[in-house]
Design a protein around this motif. Structure first.
Motif, short mmCIF file in Angstrom:
data_model
loop_
_atom_site.label_atom_id
_atom_site.label_comp_id
_atom_site.label_asym_id
_atom_site.label_seq_id
_atom_site.Cartn_x
_atom_site.Cartn_y
_atom_site.Cartn_z
N PRO A 154 6.29 -6.43 -3.78
CA PRO A 154 6.76 -5.60 -2.65
C PRO A 154 6.24 -4.18 -2.74
O PRO A 154 6.20 -3.59 -3.82
CB PRO A 154 8.28 -5.66 -2.79
CG PRO A 154 8.55 -6.06 -4.19
CD PRO A 154 7.40 -6.88 -4.65
N LYS A 155 5.84 -3.65 -1.60
CA LYS A 155 5.31 -2.28 -1.58
C LYS A 155 6.24 -1.30 -0.87
O LYS A 155 6.03 -0.09 -0.94
CB LYS A 155 3.95 -2.27 -0.89
CG LYS A 155 2.86 -2.92 -1.74
CD LYS A 155 1.49 -2.62 -1.19
CE LYS A 155 0.42 -2.95 -2.22
NZ LYS A 155 -0.91 -2.59 -1.77
N THR A 156 7.23 -1.83 -0.17
CA THR A 156 8.20 -0.95 0.48
C THR A 156 9.61 -1.41 0.14
O THR A 156 9.81 -2.52 -0.37
CB THR A 156 8.05 -0.98 2.02
OG1 THR A 156 8.34 -2.31 2.47
CG2 THR A 156 6.66 -0.57 2.47
N LEU A 160 11.13 -5.14 -0.85
CA LEU A 160 11.85 -5.38 -2.10
C LEU A 160 13.16 -6.12 -1.83
O LEU A 160 13.50 -7.08 -2.54
CB LEU A 160 12.12 -4.06 -2.83
CG LEU A 160 12.96 -4.16 -4.11
CD1 LEU A 160 12.22 -4.94 -5.20
CD2 LEU A 160 13.33 -2.77 -4.64
N ILE A 161 13.89 -5.66 -0.82
CA ILE A 161 15.16 -6.32 -0.49
C ILE A 161 14.91 -7.77 -0.05
O ILE A 161 15.67 -8.68 -0.40
CB ILE A 161 15.91 -5.51 0.60
CG1 ILE A 161 16.27 -4.11 0.05
CG2 ILE A 161 17.16 -6.23 1.09
CD1 ILE A 161 17.10 -4.11 -1.23
N ALA A 162 13.81 -7.97 0.71
CA ALA A 162 13.48 -9.34 1.13
C ALA A 162 13.21 -10.23 -0.09
O ALA A 162 13.63 -11.39 -0.13
CB ALA A 162 12.27 -9.31 2.06
N VAL A 287 7.69 4.27 2.61
CA VAL A 287 6.26 4.14 2.94
C VAL A 287 5.47 4.15 1.62
O VAL A 287 5.65 5.07 0.82
CB VAL A 287 5.79 5.32 3.84
CG1 VAL A 287 4.33 5.16 4.21
CG2 VAL A 287 6.66 5.42 5.08
N TYR A 288 4.66 3.14 1.41
CA TYR A 288 3.97 3.00 0.13
C TYR A 288 3.16 4.25 -0.25
O TYR A 288 3.26 4.75 -1.36
CB TYR A 288 3.05 1.77 0.17
CG TYR A 288 2.22 1.61 -1.10
CD1 TYR A 288 2.80 1.11 -2.26
CD2 TYR A 288 0.88 1.99 -1.13
CE1 TYR A 288 2.06 0.98 -3.43
CE2 TYR A 288 0.12 1.87 -2.30
CZ TYR A 288 0.72 1.37 -3.44
OH TYR A 288 0.00 1.26 -4.60
N ASP A 289 2.37 4.74 0.72
CA ASP A 289 1.47 5.86 0.41
C ASP A 289 2.20 7.16 0.09
O ASP A 289 1.63 8.06 -0.51
CB ASP A 289 0.52 6.11 1.60
CG ASP A 289 -0.41 4.93 1.81
OD1 ASP A 289 -0.64 4.19 0.84
OD2 ASP A 289 -0.90 4.75 2.94
N GLU A 290 3.46 7.25 0.49
CA GLU A 290 4.18 8.51 0.30
C GLU A 290 5.18 8.46 -0.87
O GLU A 290 5.76 9.49 -1.22
CB GLU A 290 4.94 8.87 1.58
CG GLU A 290 4.01 9.20 2.74
CD GLU A 290 4.76 9.32 4.05
OE1 GLU A 290 6.01 9.32 4.04
OE2 GLU A 290 4.09 9.40 5.10
N ALA A 352 -1.51 -4.17 -12.81
CA ALA A 352 -2.46 -3.50 -11.92
C ALA A 352 -1.78 -2.71 -10.80
O ALA A 352 -2.22 -1.60 -10.49
CB ALA A 352 -3.43 -4.53 -11.34
N PRO A 353 -0.70 -3.23 -10.18
CA PRO A 353 -0.07 -2.44 -9.11
C PRO A 353 0.34 -1.03 -9.55
O PRO A 353 0.24 -0.09 -8.78
CB PRO A 353 1.16 -3.28 -8.72
CG PRO A 353 0.81 -4.68 -9.12
CD PRO A 353 -0.03 -4.55 -10.35
N VAL A 354 0.77 -0.93 -10.80
CA VAL A 354 1.18 0.39 -11.31
C VAL A 354 -0.05 1.27 -11.55
O VAL A 354 -0.08 2.45 -11.17
CB VAL A 354 1.99 0.24 -12.62
CG1 VAL A 354 2.33 1.60 -13.20
CG2 VAL A 354 3.25 -0.57 -12.37
#
Lengths: 408, 294
Positions: A154-156, A160-162, A287-290, A352-354
């Motif tokens: 999950p990126k947002t 994550l809740i989903a 928001v992922y980018d922020e 990798a995501p981190v």
């Protein structure tokens, strides 16, 4: 008679020399987790093999930060010790002249320049060798995710809740928490709050300085509180009575699919279950980018300014040794945290995501880099209270009171 | 001649007590004086220089909510400690005193916890609360039994329970010693007068135990107010400050990552004054009662 006297004198000299050679130099390291303890032991074994005439003894004890402070205040400073150079407490030690400046040492050029910059003191000098980088993340059991049919990470917050709902529907407990220790609650709070409200630390600083109150910005803090409560709805029972070691153990043994913790625990989790298919992803915000990744310098090594010249020489030799890429790599592999040293790799694709998030530069440091320990400790207690009562109004009020109480 | 011998004896006694006096002066009196001194400075425990601020720290602390929270928690803990120690200690002493067979065995069983270090006891119970307690859930037909250490309402009682489990032995021994000094004739007379077991306890045992109760109450109150180890090892002052005893607060303020040594000293001085005051009050009240008092 003269012969006897000469023999006695010679014997004394030999004994004195051997005693001097056998003198142990203490290395006080502050990490109690099994991963770093093993990592230091392995590197030190290599060091002793290369330097048989030097003996460095590791001293690892519980509540190390407190003990170190106590020792410094009583003039008993360990010759070599680990510390956290971005924290305000470390800067206090430097300001009072307790830590040797490392400028001019060749081994500093082996460190990632970004980390050197991050760890610099107010005077622009380096007083600690950054060894590893830490990050707060959601560690997850890849096998469980795959069994449940969750693709990617999950990126947002909504994603994550989903994921949590999907795990619950499949009969899997999403989170393992260990909130008995306010410090662990605090680490989770720090990471989640910065991901939710990227300006939170600066706002807390303004509250500490008396320029604002938490109540003035209640919505932002309420949102953080709501998310803390929401995640705990998906937790294993009795999280308030669970210690961090049990939290990691529960996660490592598959009792829960995820665990919010720092990279400092990665090695320990893998020691608990070496077969665990362990992944990690950043704690998401809206928001992922922020949403910044909470990261900082973790293990950093320094030398006491009050050590003897011999001890300082041993300390510098050890720092030079551990900063060599092959030794830094060994340390990082066992500890589980990314190294700050150039020439090392952190190639585990499962985290990798981190690493990708860190590479974007959307990162933030720990609260302790801007506010005192008293403030963070008081805040943690309030958040622990929120998890117990679920009372968001009392939590908002408590945050202001906590900051005021810490101003003593 | 007689005066000379007396003087020589006095000199000998003085010389014999001198080492103890010097050690006591250095480790207690000097430390207390130094504590008072630092409480009037702004020394953080780290700086090489500090200023004299007179009573400024006292003013700050007396307005601090966190300090008063710790004081409240500490007094609650100490009072509960005294009540439970006296009640359970006396009952235990009566029970052990009335045991006819295996007396030594039972006494040893109850005294055993006192032989273990307090931190070790706390760590053992910590594991019992975390790991053993949830496994008892099926016995009671419930889904889970949560550790009381994670409950704001129960954590203090859990710490108190562990403290009592370990420290009850000594007061009990003192109570047993107190009971053994009660003349048997009094009980025989009471029986002849038709006194029940409870009457014997109420009118014979209890009055004789008053001095012993006083000693135990003072020692326990002092122990409760200065308690540190059990709460530190079990909860660290949490959850949500519910077990933040004053001892833990002083420790954190003195030796935390960003220490405030002068503030911690001020808190210690206030604690010292409170204990001194309580001891005087308690001694005054209890010296007016008891079997041999007017």
């Amino acid at each position: 008679m003269k012969k006897v006297l000469a023999m006695v004198l010679a014997l004394c000299m030999v004994l004195t020399a051997s005693m001097a050679m056998a003198e142990k130099v203490e290395f006080f390291q502050q990490k109690m987790e099994e991963g770093p303890q093993r990592a230091y032991a392995e590197v030190l074994a290599r060091f002793h093999a290369e330097n048989p005439d030097i003996e460095i003894e590791i001293n690892t004890i519980p509540d190390a930060g407190t003990v170190l402070m106590q020792r410094i205040s009583t003039g008993d400073i360990p010759p070599i010790f680990s510390d956290y150079p971005t924290q305000t407490q470390f800067k206090g030690k430097v300001n009072n002249g307790y830590i040797e400046c490392l400028e001019g040492n060749e081994f500093l050029s082996r460190v990632n320049p970004g980390m050197i910059e991050l760890g610099k003191h107010y005077d622009g000098q380096t007083y600690a060798l950054p060894l590893s980088q830490n990050y707060m993340a959601i560690f997850y059991n890849i096998d469980i995710f795959e069994q449940v049919g969750i693709e990617g990470t999950p990126k947002t917050w909504e994603e994550l809740i989903a994921v949590c709902d999907k795990l619950v529907a499949a009969g899997v407990v999403p989170f393992s928490f260990g909130d008995k220790d306010a410090g662990r609650v605090g680490h989770c709070f720090q990471a989640l709050s910065q991901a939710t409200y990227p300006g939170v630390v600066d706002y807390v600083v303004s509250v500490v300085n008396g320029e604002a109150t938490v109540a003035d910005n209640a919505d932002a803090f309420r949102k953080i509180g709501e998310r803390m409560l929401k995640l705990h709805e998906y937790a294993l029972p009795d999280y308030m009575g669970t210690a961090d070691t049990v939290m990691w153990e529960n996660f490592a043994t598959g009792k829960a699919a995820m665990c919010i913790t720092g990279s400092y625990a990665r090695g320990t989790i893998l020691i608990s279950n070496p077969d665990l298919n362990l992944g990690a992803f950043p704690i998401p915000g809206d928001v992922y980018d922020e949403s910044p990744l909470l990261t900082g310098i973790d293990a950093a090594l320094c030398i006491s300014a009050e050590a003897t010249e011999e001890q300082k020489a041993v300390g510098l030799k050890f720092l030079e040794f551990i900063s060599r890429p092959e030794n830094a790599q060994l340390w990082s592999d066992i500890d589980g945290a990314p190294s700050c040293l150039l020439g090392t790799t952190y190639s585990d694709p499962r985290v990798a995501p981190v690493i990708e998030k860190a590479a974007t530069g959307v990162v933030c440091d720990w609260f302790g880099s801007k506010v005192t320990t008293q403030v963070t400790t008081e805040l943690y207690q309030v958040v622990q209270g929120l998890l117990l009562d679920g009372d968001l109004d009392a939590y908002i009020e408590g945050l202001d009171e906590a900051i005021e109480a810490a101003a003593l | 001649m007689h005066k000379k011998v007396l003087n020589r004896d006095r000199a000998s006694f003085f010389v014999i007590t001198l080492p103890a006096l010097l050690l006591y002066s250095f480790f207690y009196i000097y430390s207390v004086v130094l504590g008072f001194y630092y409480s009037m400075t702004d020394w953080d425990g780290l700086s090489r220089k500090f200023n004299f601020v007179w009573l400024e720290n006292y003013g700050k602390i007396l307005k601090n909510k966190a300090f008063f929270n710790s004081v409240t928690v500490t007094f609650r803990y100490a009072i509960l400690m005294v009540v439970f120690t006296i009640v359970i200690g006396v009952l235990l002493a009566v029970a052990l005193n009335s045991v006819k067979r295996f007396k030594t065995f039972f006494k040893s069983v109850f005294f055993f916890p006192a032989m273990i270090s307090s931190v070790a006891v706390a760590l053992i119970w910590d594991q019992v609360f975390i790991r053993a307690l949830p496994n008892l859930a099926p016995l009671f037909g419930v889904a889970n039994i949560a550790s009381p250490l994670g409950n704001k309402q129960l954590a203090l009682y859990a710490v108190l329970f562990v403290n009592l489990w370990q420290s009850l032995a000594m007061p009990t021994v003192i109570f047993i010693a107190g009971m053994q000094s009660i003349p048997d004739e009094l009980y025989e007379s009471a029986v002849i007068d038709g006194a029940s077991m409870f009457d014997q306890f109420r009118f014979v045992t209890l009055p004789y135990l008053v001095p012993t109760i006083t000693v135990n109450a003072i020692l326990t109150l002092k122990g409760g107010i200065t308690s540190f180890d059990y709460a530190k090892a079990l909860t660290g002052g949490g959850p949500a400050r519910s077990t933040m005893l004053i001892g833990i607060k002083i420790y954190i303020d003195a030796f935390g990552d960003t220490p405030k040594f002068s503030i911690a000293n001020t808190e210690s001085v206030l604690l010292f004054l409170v204990i001194a005051l309580l001891s005087i009050v308690q001694l005054t009240i209890s010296s007016r009662s008891g079997v041999n008092k007017a």
